[in-house]
Design an enzyme around this catalytic site. Structure first.
Site, PDB file in Angstrom:
ATOM      1  N   ALA A  58      26.410  -2.650   2.276  1.00  9.25           N
ATOM      2  CA  ALA A  58      27.076  -1.596   1.730  1.00  9.25           C
ATOM      3  C   ALA A  58      26.652  -0.318   1.743  1.00  9.25           C
ATOM      4  CB  ALA A  58      27.050  -2.098   0.148  1.00  9.25           C
ATOM      5  N   GLU A  59      25.344   0.064   1.891  1.00 18.24           N
ATOM      6  CA  GLU A  59      24.875   1.329   1.613  1.00 18.24           C
ATOM      7  C   GLU A  59      25.012   2.139   2.998  1.00 18.24           C
ATOM      8  OE1 GLU A  59      23.649   3.187  -0.554  1.00 18.24           O
ATOM      9  OE2 GLU A  59      23.439   1.690  -2.411  1.00 18.24           O
TER      10      GLU A  59
END
Length: 176
Positions: A58-59
């Site tokens: 996600a990051e």
């Protein structure tokens, strides 16, 4: 006769779809295998390595040299000040900001932080704190917000849901 052709066309389309899905899973598995090893080694029981993988995805999308517009660095997108604070708390020797570009150091710091937040907050709110900051989430929980659906920031709400989807996926791929 027409039904037979339809069924065979449907079967062929389904076979192609399943083949593409299997190929995508295999590629994703190969990409994440390296990071699963790093996460297992660096998380050291502080955080579930599959959750660490989900946060990495996600990051940064597994980009080790990622830098956000706000200055977060590396695969787990650690802010330099946060990295410095964590290195003191976790007793990581010889810390300097450049080490955030090293995947193993970044994952060690990010895993420690995720474990720290998980000790303070519920699962969803720990993820929210990773994204929006612990003080903000502390205020939210004091206001009774405990669920991803109730998070007032759309970006953080979407982030928590995205990480949870990835986490579910990695729990299936990496059963152990």
């Amino acid at each position: 006769m027409r039904k037979i052709k339809f069924k065979s066309k449907t079967a062929a389309v389904l076979a192609v779809i399943l083949s593409v899905a299997a190929a995508l899973l295999a590629v994703n598995y190969c990409i994440t295998a390296k990071y699963a090893r790093i996460a297992k080694e660096q998380a050291g029981g502080v955080a579930d390595y599959r959750l660490v993988l989900a946060v990495m995805k996600a990051e940064s999308g597994f980009k080790e040299n990622a830098v956000s517009p706000k200055g977060a660095i590396g695969i787990m997108q650690i802010m330099p000040d946060t990295g410095e604070w964590i290195s003191r708390q976790a007793k990581i020797p010889d810390y300097d900001e450049s080490k955030l570009y090293d995947a193993e150091t970044n994952v060690k710091i990010g895993s420690w932080y995720l474990g720290y937040l998980s000790d303070r907050f519920s699962h969803d709110m720990a993820l929210a704190a990773y994204n929006a900051g612990p003080e903000r989430v502390k205020n939210w929980t004091e206001e009774g917000i405990e669920s991803a659906d109730d998070i007032p920031f759309a970006e953080t709400r979407k982030y928590v849901k995205k990480v949870n989807i990835y986490y579910s996926f990695y729990k299936i791929i990496y059963l152990f």
